[in-house]
Design a protein around this motif. Structure first.
Motif, short mmCIF file in Angstrom:
data_model
loop_
_atom_site.label_atom_id
_atom_site.label_comp_id
_atom_site.label_asym_id
_atom_site.label_seq_id
_atom_site.Cartn_x
_atom_site.Cartn_y
_atom_site.Cartn_z
N GLY A 171 0.62 -1.58 -0.15
CA GLY A 171 -0.33 0.27 -0.16
C GLY A 171 1.25 1.49 -0.01
O GLY A 171 0.56 1.70 -0.01
N ALA A 172 1.91 1.30 0.57
CA ALA A 172 2.54 2.16 1.09
C ALA A 172 3.50 2.39 -0.68
O ALA A 172 3.75 3.56 -1.16
CB ALA A 172 3.80 2.44 2.50
N LEU A 203 0.73 9.58 2.72
CA LEU A 203 1.57 8.58 2.46
C LEU A 203 1.75 8.60 3.80
O LEU A 203 1.07 7.02 4.88
CB LEU A 203 2.82 8.78 1.85
CG LEU A 203 3.85 7.78 2.20
CD1 LEU A 203 3.21 6.56 1.96
CD2 LEU A 203 5.05 8.29 1.74
N PRO A 204 2.52 9.41 4.74
CA PRO A 204 2.28 9.20 6.71
C PRO A 204 1.19 8.82 7.09
O PRO A 204 0.69 8.28 8.52
CB PRO A 204 3.40 10.13 6.95
CG PRO A 204 2.85 11.36 6.28
CD PRO A 204 2.53 10.83 4.99
N ILE A 205 -0.46 9.55 7.14
CA ILE A 205 -1.23 9.59 7.46
C ILE A 205 -1.91 7.85 6.74
O ILE A 205 -2.42 6.87 7.97
CB ILE A 205 -2.42 10.37 6.48
CG1 ILE A 205 -2.17 11.64 7.17
CG2 ILE A 205 -3.81 10.32 7.45
CD1 ILE A 205 -2.31 12.64 6.51
N LEU A 206 -2.43 7.27 5.78
CA LEU A 206 -2.51 6.24 5.15
C LEU A 206 -1.88 5.26 5.89
O LEU A 206 -1.48 4.35 6.33
CB LEU A 206 -2.65 5.75 3.82
CG LEU A 206 -3.86 7.15 3.81
CD1 LEU A 206 -3.43 7.37 1.55
CD2 LEU A 206 -4.82 6.42 3.71
N PHE A 207 -0.38 5.26 5.86
CA PHE A 207 0.62 4.29 5.68
C PHE A 207 1.95 4.77 7.17
O PHE A 207 2.92 4.47 6.95
CB PHE A 207 1.44 3.21 4.74
CG PHE A 207 0.21 2.70 3.82
CD1 PHE A 207 -0.16 1.95 4.42
CD2 PHE A 207 -0.25 3.80 2.52
CE1 PHE A 207 -1.66 1.32 3.09
CE2 PHE A 207 -0.90 3.45 2.03
CZ PHE A 207 -1.61 2.50 2.28
N PRO A 208 1.25 5.15 8.62
CA PRO A 208 2.30 5.60 9.60
C PRO A 208 3.45 4.18 9.52
O PRO A 208 4.45 5.40 10.57
CB PRO A 208 1.38 6.04 10.53
CG PRO A 208 0.82 5.18 10.72
CD PRO A 208 -0.01 4.44 9.13
N GLU A 209 3.46 3.60 9.25
CA GLU A 209 4.74 2.29 9.80
C GLU A 209 5.70 2.29 8.58
O GLU A 209 6.58 1.68 8.98
CB GLU A 209 4.33 1.04 10.28
CG GLU A 209 3.10 1.22 11.63
CD GLU A 209 4.18 1.82 12.61
OE1 GLU A 209 4.85 1.79 13.19
OE2 GLU A 209 3.05 2.95 13.56
N ASP A 212 8.40 2.80 5.65
CA ASP A 212 9.70 2.12 5.89
C ASP A 212 10.12 3.15 4.44
O ASP A 212 10.80 3.99 4.71
CB ASP A 212 10.95 1.51 5.23
CG ASP A 212 9.78 0.42 3.82
OD1 ASP A 212 8.73 1.20 3.73
OD2 ASP A 212 11.17 -0.30 3.25
N LEU A 213 9.02 3.75 3.44
CA LEU A 213 9.02 4.79 2.87
C LEU A 213 9.05 6.43 3.62
O LEU A 213 9.01 7.54 2.62
CB LEU A 213 8.15 4.56 1.52
CG LEU A 213 8.67 3.73 0.83
CD1 LEU A 213 7.33 3.54 -0.50
CD2 LEU A 213 10.16 4.07 0.19
N LEU A 214 8.69 6.23 4.69
CA LEU A 214 8.18 7.94 5.18
C LEU A 214 9.40 8.89 4.59
O LEU A 214 8.95 10.52 4.13
CB LEU A 214 7.71 7.71 6.75
CG LEU A 214 6.71 6.81 7.15
CD1 LEU A 214 6.36 7.10 8.45
CD2 LEU A 214 4.94 7.45 5.96
N HIS A 215 11.25 8.06 5.53
CA HIS A 215 11.55 9.29 5.03
C HIS A 215 12.00 9.75 3.60
O HIS A 215 12.19 11.24 3.92
CB HIS A 215 13.00 8.55 5.79
CG HIS A 215 13.80 9.57 5.39
ND1 HIS A 215 13.85 10.47 6.47
CD2 HIS A 215 14.87 9.30 5.21
CE1 HIS A 215 15.60 10.57 6.26
NE2 HIS A 215 16.06 10.52 4.97
N ARG A 216 12.01 8.24 2.82
CA ARG A 216 12.09 9.25 1.61
C ARG A 216 10.79 10.24 0.89
O ARG A 216 11.18 10.74 -0.07
CB ARG A 216 11.72 8.11 1.00
CG ARG A 216 12.27 7.82 -0.46
CD ARG A 216 12.09 7.02 -1.17
NE ARG A 216 12.77 5.89 -1.15
CZ ARG A 216 12.87 4.42 -1.48
NH1 ARG A 216 12.33 3.95 -2.78
NH2 ARG A 216 13.92 3.35 -1.04
N GLY A 217 9.72 9.36 1.16
CA GLY A 217 8.55 10.82 1.02
C GLY A 217 8.67 12.00 1.51
O GLY A 217 8.12 13.12 0.89
N ALA A 218 8.90 12.01 2.73
CA ALA A 218 8.85 13.57 3.58
C ALA A 218 10.38 14.14 2.57
O ALA A 218 10.62 15.56 2.65
CB ALA A 218 8.98 13.36 4.63
#
Length: 239
Positions: free
Chosen positions: A89-90, A116-122, A124-130
């Motif tokens: 999903g992420a 992205l962080p709202i839907l999939f808060p855990e 591993d893509l959060l840093h890259r997405g930000a």
């Protein structure tokens, strides 16, 4: 007891088979055979498999790589709504952002990255997405050239529109030729050589008006070229 053993063996064989199909799709995708990769992943995504959502993501990635950004975005949107696999999903949500970038929908890309962080808060893509969101901003980081401005600049000062659009050599040549055109036209008119003036006008006018159109075209080409460079830089940063 025998029944449980058989079920366990069946599941292990099925998972191994699914993993092998998934690896085959990855190999085809890496080799650039997007149609075959799409077929392999699509088949796996339609089966009752633990890998079906990841295969669905990869199936959409296959058509994304083939340049079908809108179709890939639709499939990723559907996947993000229904999947319980955070990994798939992420990546689908991140893929939606990239499809929007490729379609020059900067606002849409930013929205997908923000969600992205709202839907999939855990994930591993959060840093890259930000990081990608910060670099994306509101769109391309360059001063766009206006085709209308380029056209009007070349109307009043031949060659200026081409220079504005980054075509310095073309602009200099246009300025020199148009300067010669106006000089000889004005001289012919002042000498009342009307036939010569008409000949010079019909010879030079086409070049003059063509220069206006070229200036607008060069501005569009500049914008497209710089947008592609901007997307390439985002791609290198977003890996």
């Amino acid at each position: 007891m025998t029944t449980w053993v058989c079920c366990a063996l069946w599941l292990s064989v099925g998972c191994a088979s699914d993993a092998e199909s998934f690896r085959l799709g990855e190999e085809l995708l890496f080799e650039g055979d997007y149609a075959a990769a799409r077929a392999a992943f699509l088949k796996l995504s339609q089966q009752e498999s633990l890998l079906k959502d990841r295969a669905a993501y990869m199936s959409a990635l296959s058509i994304y790589r083939a340049g079908q950004y809108e179709a890939a975005a639709r499939e990723w949107a559907d996947l993000t709504r229904r999947t319980e696999d955070e990994y798939a999903g992420a990546r689908a949500q991140y893929g939606r952002a990239w499809a929007a970038i490729r379609l020059r929908d900067w606002a849409g890309a930013g929205m997908h990255l923000d969600r992205l962080p709202i839907l999939f808060p855990e994930s591993d893509l959060l840093h890259r997405g930000a990081f990608l969101r910060a670099r994306l901003g509101d769109g391309p980081e360059f001063w766009r050239r206006s085709p209308s401005t380029a056209r009007w600049l070349s109307t009043f000062l031949p060659g200026a529109g081409q220079i504005y659009a980054g075509r310095y050599g073309n602009g200099a040549v246009s300025a020199l030729l148009n300067g010669a055109f106006f000089y000889f036209l004005g001289k012919a008119v002042s000498d009342e050589r009307w036939v010569d003036a008409a000949f010079i006008y019909f010879l030079g006018a086409r070049f003059y008006w063509g220069g206006r159109q070229n200036a607008a075209r060069f501005a569009n080409e500049y914008n497209e070229r710089e947008t592609e460079r901007f997307i390439e830089r985002l791609g290198r940063m977003g890996r």
